[in-house]
Design a protein around this motif. Structure first.
Motif, PDB file in Angstrom:
ATOM      1  N   LEU A  45       0.847  -1.191   0.000  1.00 51.26           N
ATOM      2  CA  LEU A  45       0.000   0.000   0.000  1.00 51.26           C
ATOM      3  C   LEU A  45       0.880   1.238   0.000  1.00 51.26           C
ATOM      4  CD1 LEU A  45      -2.326  -1.143   2.919  1.00 51.26           C
ATOM      5  CD2 LEU A  45      -2.912  -1.216   0.492  1.00 51.26           C
ATOM      6  N   ASP A  46       0.431   2.284  -0.682  1.00 49.92           N
ATOM      7  CA  ASP A  46       1.132   3.557  -0.563  1.00 49.92           C
ATOM      8  C   ASP A  46       0.257   4.501   0.273  1.00 49.92           C
ATOM      9  OD1 ASP A  46      -0.837   3.842  -2.489  1.00 49.92           O
ATOM     10  OD2 ASP A  46       0.376   5.046  -3.851  1.00 49.92           O
ATOM     11  N   LEU A  47       0.831   5.054   1.321  1.00 43.56           N
ATOM     12  CA  LEU A  47       0.088   5.946   2.209  1.00 43.56           C
ATOM     13  C   LEU A  47       0.498   7.384   1.919  1.00 43.56           C
ATOM     14  CD1 LEU A  47      -0.079   4.090   5.637  1.00 43.56           C
ATOM     15  CD2 LEU A  47      -1.578   3.952   3.639  1.00 43.56           C
ATOM     16  N   HIS A  48      -0.505   8.198   1.556  1.00 41.36           N
ATOM     17  CA  HIS A  48      -0.251   9.539   1.045  1.00 41.36           C
ATOM     18  C   HIS A  48      -0.150  10.566   2.182  1.00 41.36           C
ATOM     19  CE1 HIS A  48      -2.255   8.386  -3.065  1.00 41.36           C
ATOM     20  NE2 HIS A  48      -1.356   7.515  -2.662  1.00 41.36           N
ATOM     21  N   ALA A  49       0.647  11.582   1.931  1.00 47.49           N
ATOM     22  CA  ALA A  49       0.858  12.623   2.939  1.00 47.49           C
ATOM     23  C   ALA A  49      -0.413  13.400   3.239  1.00 47.49           C
ATOM     24  CB  ALA A  49       1.956  13.576   2.474  1.00 47.49           C
ATOM     25  N   ASP A  50      -1.351  13.474   2.277  1.00 50.44           N
ATOM     26  CA  ASP A  50      -2.532  14.311   2.465  1.00 50.44           C
ATOM     27  C   ASP A  50      -3.764  13.531   2.922  1.00 50.44           C
ATOM     28  OD1 ASP A  50      -2.767  12.985   0.071  1.00 50.44           O
ATOM     29  OD2 ASP A  50      -3.193  14.768  -1.142  1.00 50.44           O
ATOM     30  N   LEU A  71      10.689   3.860   1.322  1.00 47.92           N
ATOM     31  CA  LEU A  71      10.694   5.103   0.538  1.00 47.92           C
ATOM     32  C   LEU A  71      11.032   4.829  -0.922  1.00 47.92           C
ATOM     33  CD1 LEU A  71      12.543   7.522   3.015  1.00 47.92           C
ATOM     34  CD2 LEU A  71      10.083   7.335   2.613  1.00 47.92           C
ATOM     35  N   GLU A  72      11.885   3.831  -1.142  1.00 43.19           N
ATOM     36  CA  GLU A  72      12.268   3.502  -2.523  1.00 43.19           C
ATOM     37  C   GLU A  72      11.092   2.944  -3.315  1.00 43.19           C
ATOM     38  OE1 GLU A  72      12.958  -0.230  -0.084  1.00 43.19           O
ATOM     39  OE2 GLU A  72      13.213   1.941   0.184  1.00 43.19           O
ATOM     40  N   GLY A  73      10.048   2.513  -2.615  1.00 43.21           N
ATOM     41  CA  GLY A  73       8.868   1.977  -3.275  1.00 43.21           C
ATOM     42  C   GLY A  73       8.087   3.018  -4.048  1.00 43.21           C
ATOM     43  N   GLN A  74       8.459   4.299  -3.919  1.00 42.31           N
ATOM     44  CA  GLN A  74       7.792   5.358  -4.672  1.00 42.31           C
ATOM     45  C   GLN A  74       8.272   5.436  -6.119  1.00 42.31           C
ATOM     46  OE1 GLN A  74       7.058   8.967  -1.730  1.00 42.31           O
ATOM     47  NE2 GLN A  74       9.002   7.972  -1.268  1.00 42.31           N
ATOM     48  N   GLU A  75       9.281   4.631  -6.467  1.00 36.67           N
ATOM     49  CA  GLU A  75       9.706   4.576  -7.864  1.00 36.67           C
ATOM     50  C   GLU A  75       8.540   4.095  -8.733  1.00 36.67           C
ATOM     51  OE1 GLU A  75      12.944   2.344 -10.803  1.00 36.67           O
ATOM     52  OE2 GLU A  75      12.821   1.761  -8.690  1.00 36.67           O
ATOM     53  N   MET A  76       8.383   4.693  -9.906  1.00 34.21           N
ATOM     54  CA  MET A  76       7.323   4.283 -10.815  1.00 34.21           C
ATOM     55  C   MET A  76       7.857   4.237 -12.245  1.00 34.21           C
ATOM     56  SD  MET A  76       4.327   3.177 -11.233  1.00 34.21           S
ATOM     57  CE  MET A  76       3.796   3.418  -9.530  1.00 34.21           C
ATOM     58  N   ARG A  77       7.528   3.146 -12.943  1.00 32.08           N
ATOM     59  CA  ARG A  77       7.963   2.968 -14.318  1.00 32.08           C
ATOM     60  C   ARG A  77       6.764   2.780 -15.240  1.00 32.08           C
ATOM     61  NH1 ARG A  77      13.304  -1.009 -14.013  1.00 32.08           N
ATOM     62  NH2 ARG A  77      14.380   0.156 -12.360  1.00 32.08           N
ATOM     63  N   GLY A  78       6.819   3.411 -16.401  1.00 36.57           N
ATOM     64  CA  GLY A  78       5.838   3.190 -17.449  1.00 36.57           C
ATOM     65  C   GLY A  78       6.520   2.541 -18.635  1.00 36.57           C
ATOM     66  N   LEU A  79       5.995   1.411 -19.097  1.00 31.89           N
ATOM     67  CA  LEU A  79       6.617   0.623 -20.150  1.00 31.89           C
ATOM     68  C   LEU A  79       5.682   0.478 -21.339  1.00 31.89           C
ATOM     69  CD1 LEU A  79       7.767  -2.312 -17.819  1.00 31.89           C
ATOM     70  CD2 LEU A  79       9.176  -0.354 -18.515  1.00 31.89           C
ATOM     71  N   ASP A  80       6.256   0.208 -22.512  1.00 31.18           N
ATOM     72  CA  ASP A  80       5.412  -0.215 -23.621  1.00 31.18           C
ATOM     73  C   ASP A  80       5.372  -1.735 -23.636  1.00 31.18           C
ATOM     74  OD1 ASP A  80       7.725  -1.165 -24.882  1.00 31.18           O
ATOM     75  OD2 ASP A  80       7.820   0.485 -26.325  1.00 31.18           O
ATOM     76  N   ILE A  81       4.625  -2.323 -24.584  1.00 31.68           N
ATOM     77  CA  ILE A  81       4.435  -3.767 -24.551  1.00 31.68           C
ATOM     78  C   ILE A  81       5.692  -4.538 -24.967  1.00 31.68           C
ATOM     79  CG2 ILE A  81       1.967  -3.514 -24.929  1.00 31.68           C
ATOM     80  CD1 ILE A  81       2.394  -4.441 -27.807  1.00 31.68           C
ATOM     81  N   GLY A  82       6.705  -3.813 -25.414  1.00 34.61           N
ATOM     82  CA  GLY A  82       7.987  -4.444 -25.698  1.00 34.61           C
ATOM     83  C   GLY A  82       8.953  -4.393 -24.532  1.00 34.61           C
ATOM     84  N   ARG A  96       8.742  11.770   0.731  1.00 33.21           N
ATOM     85  CA  ARG A  96       7.874  11.042   1.659  1.00 33.21           C
ATOM     86  C   ARG A  96       6.397  11.195   1.314  1.00 33.21           C
ATOM     87  NH1 ARG A  96       9.953  11.125   7.879  1.00 33.21           N
ATOM     88  NH2 ARG A  96      12.056  10.306   7.505  1.00 33.21           N
ATOM     89  N   PHE A  97       6.083  11.545   0.078  1.00 34.67           N
ATOM     90  CA  PHE A  97       4.681  11.804  -0.232  1.00 34.67           C
ATOM     91  C   PHE A  97       3.827  10.539  -0.183  1.00 34.67           C
ATOM     92  CE2 PHE A  97       1.046  12.244  -3.145  1.00 34.67           C
ATOM     93  CZ  PHE A  97       0.368  13.221  -2.434  1.00 34.67           C
ATOM     94  N   LYS A  98       4.298   9.427  -0.739  1.00 34.55           N
ATOM     95  CA  LYS A  98       3.493   8.201  -0.714  1.00 34.55           C
ATOM     96  C   LYS A  98       4.376   6.946  -0.671  1.00 34.55           C
ATOM     97  CE  LYS A  98       2.702   8.197  -5.740  1.00 34.55           C
ATOM     98  NZ  LYS A  98       1.709   7.968  -6.805  1.00 34.55           N
ATOM     99  N   PRO A  99       5.104   6.768   0.433  1.00 36.22           N
ATOM    100  CA  PRO A  99       5.935   5.565   0.569  1.00 36.22           C
ATOM    101  C   PRO A  99       5.081   4.303   0.694  1.00 36.22           C
ATOM    102  CG  PRO A  99       5.928   6.820   2.604  1.00 36.22           C
ATOM    103  CD  PRO A  99       5.226   7.659   1.591  1.00 36.22           C
ATOM    104  N   GLU A 100       5.692   3.183   0.393  1.00 36.63           N
ATOM    105  CA  GLU A 100       5.001   1.894   0.388  1.00 36.63           C
ATOM    106  C   GLU A 100       5.221   1.145   1.706  1.00 36.63           C
ATOM    107  OE1 GLU A 100       3.183   0.438  -2.077  1.00 36.63           O
ATOM    108  OE2 GLU A 100       3.433   2.046  -3.569  1.00 36.63           O
ATOM    109  N   ILE A 101       4.209   0.368   2.073  1.00 34.46           N
ATOM    110  CA  ILE A 101       4.321  -0.540   3.199  1.00 34.46           C
ATOM    111  C   ILE A 101       3.453  -1.752   2.896  1.00 34.46           C
ATOM    112  CG2 ILE A 101       2.430   0.550   4.499  1.00 34.46           C
ATOM    113  CD1 ILE A 101       4.036  -0.083   7.084  1.00 34.46           C
ATOM    114  N   ASP A 102       3.928  -2.941   3.231  1.00 38.30           N
ATOM    115  CA  ASP A 102       3.120  -4.134   3.014  1.00 38.30           C
ATOM    116  C   ASP A 102       1.872  -4.058   3.885  1.00 38.30           C
ATOM    117  OD1 ASP A 102       5.116  -4.953   1.353  1.00 38.30           O
ATOM    118  OD2 ASP A 102       5.509  -6.848   2.372  1.00 38.30           O
TER     119      ASP A 102
END
Length: 349
Positions: A45-50, A71-82, A96-102
């Protein structure tokens, strides 16, 4: 003394209980699970600052959350189908806007903060009348039984379905998948189908395979969720135009697939004030999973708990809470209504 019961020991219900107890208000939480370890709690889950983080601050748990989150869980990638990288957000070291936690880690954090005996496990509540309390709070999710006491609304299928797949020991056993996903999330789509992959703690990755299909598409294809090989072959046909590397996201998983059709409540969803019953989270405003669910549930929980703390009576507290809840949830429901299919739109550079 007035008695308060919360149905559902998810993040929303537990957050509400924690804040009430911090202010000296006794509360009992009922949950159908046999215990805290009765089942896997799912992914990250990502928990948002707001919103989500605001609730954790009211619960006195924000510092401990930051000690546990990724904090590193905030990385986001967009890929094409290749598999070509089209978009890449790399978080700053102090972002620290939306870090991840299990989800399980968050649940443990909340459970450990409660007074012993707060949660009564193994209590499957079928109706509000089965609970002896002055106020019953429905935090029991999409299929809420408590909702029936105040609303006849039922969730409707959005036309979009997720199939959940898990990858374990990814750095050793699924190096290609780990490289594609990175430390956070990765999304790719072709307009008809999509995948969204998330890094979880413990060297796991969860992938959602997203399709616009009938709700009974698995049975209609002559398959079942027990037929992993059959589902895998079906998906490889559906994703035939994707590169071999990207197809690993739908076919190289460990274990069974989990069918998760996406439902949402009618828009808007409100109910007549009932001084003895109210709702929070998905029980109140089930929406497509576009990044707000758990955050709104926890903010609801905080707003409700504080309203009850500061009001002269439970009934007035519920009224004040719903005056906050309804405008916010209606606005978000309208914003997300019909947008589950947005997840199928191709990523642009």
């Amino acid at each position: 003394m007035d008695t308060i019961a919360i149905v559902g020991a998810g993040p929303g219900g537990l957050t509400c209980a924690r804040i009430l107890q911090r202010h000296g208000i006794p509360v009992t939480v009922y949950d159908r699970d046999a215990g805290r370890d009765a089942r896997d709690q799912g992914g990250t889950l990502d928990l948002h600052a707001d919103n989500g983080q605001i609730a954790l601050r009211e619960a006195g748990l924000l510092d401990e959350f930051f000690a546990r989150c990724r904090l590193e869980g905030q990385e986001m990638r967009g890929l094409d189908i290749g598999g070509t990288l089209l978009m890449h957000h790399v978080p700053d070291a102090d972002e620290r806007f939306k870090p991840e936690i299990d989800r399980g880690e968050l649940r443990d954090l909340l459970l450990d903060s409660l007074e012993p005996g707060t949660v009564r496990w193994g209590h499957a509540v079928t109706s509000v009348g089965a609970i002896d309390a002055d106020l019953v709070i429905g935090a029991d999710g999409a299929s809420s039984r408590v909702r029936r006491a105040v609303s006849a609304a039922t969730p409707q299928y959005t036309g979009v379905s997720f199939l959940e797949a898990w990858f374990h020991d990814v750095e050793k056993q699924h190096a290609d998948v780990a490289e594609l996903v990175g430390q956070g999330g990765a999304h790719a789509a072709d307009g008809v189908r999509a995948v969204f992959a998330q890094r979880n703690g413990g060297d796991h990755i969860r992938v959602y395979i997203i399709q616009r299909v009938p709700v009974d598409w698995i049975a209609a294809a002559g398959l079942s969720t027990d037929d992993t090989a059959g589902l895998r072959a079906h998906l490889l046909d559906e994703f035939a135009e994707w590169s071999p590397r990207m197809r690993k996201l739908v076919s190289d998983n460990d274990g069974r697939y989990v069918d998760r059709p996406i439902f949402a409540l009618p828009v808007p969803h409100t109910w007549e004030h009932n001084p003895r019953v109210t709702l929070l989270g998905d029980a109140a405003h089930l929406m497509p999973p576009l990044g707000v669910g758990v955050n709104l549930a926890m903010l609801d929980a905080s707003d409700l708990a504080l309203a009850l703390v500061n009001a002269p009576s439970l009934a007035e507290g519920v009224r004040r809470y719903e005056e906050i809840l309804f405008p916010r949830s209606i606005e978000t429901q309208k914003l997300l209504d019909g947008r589950a299919a947005d997840l199928l739109e191709p990523v642009t550079a």
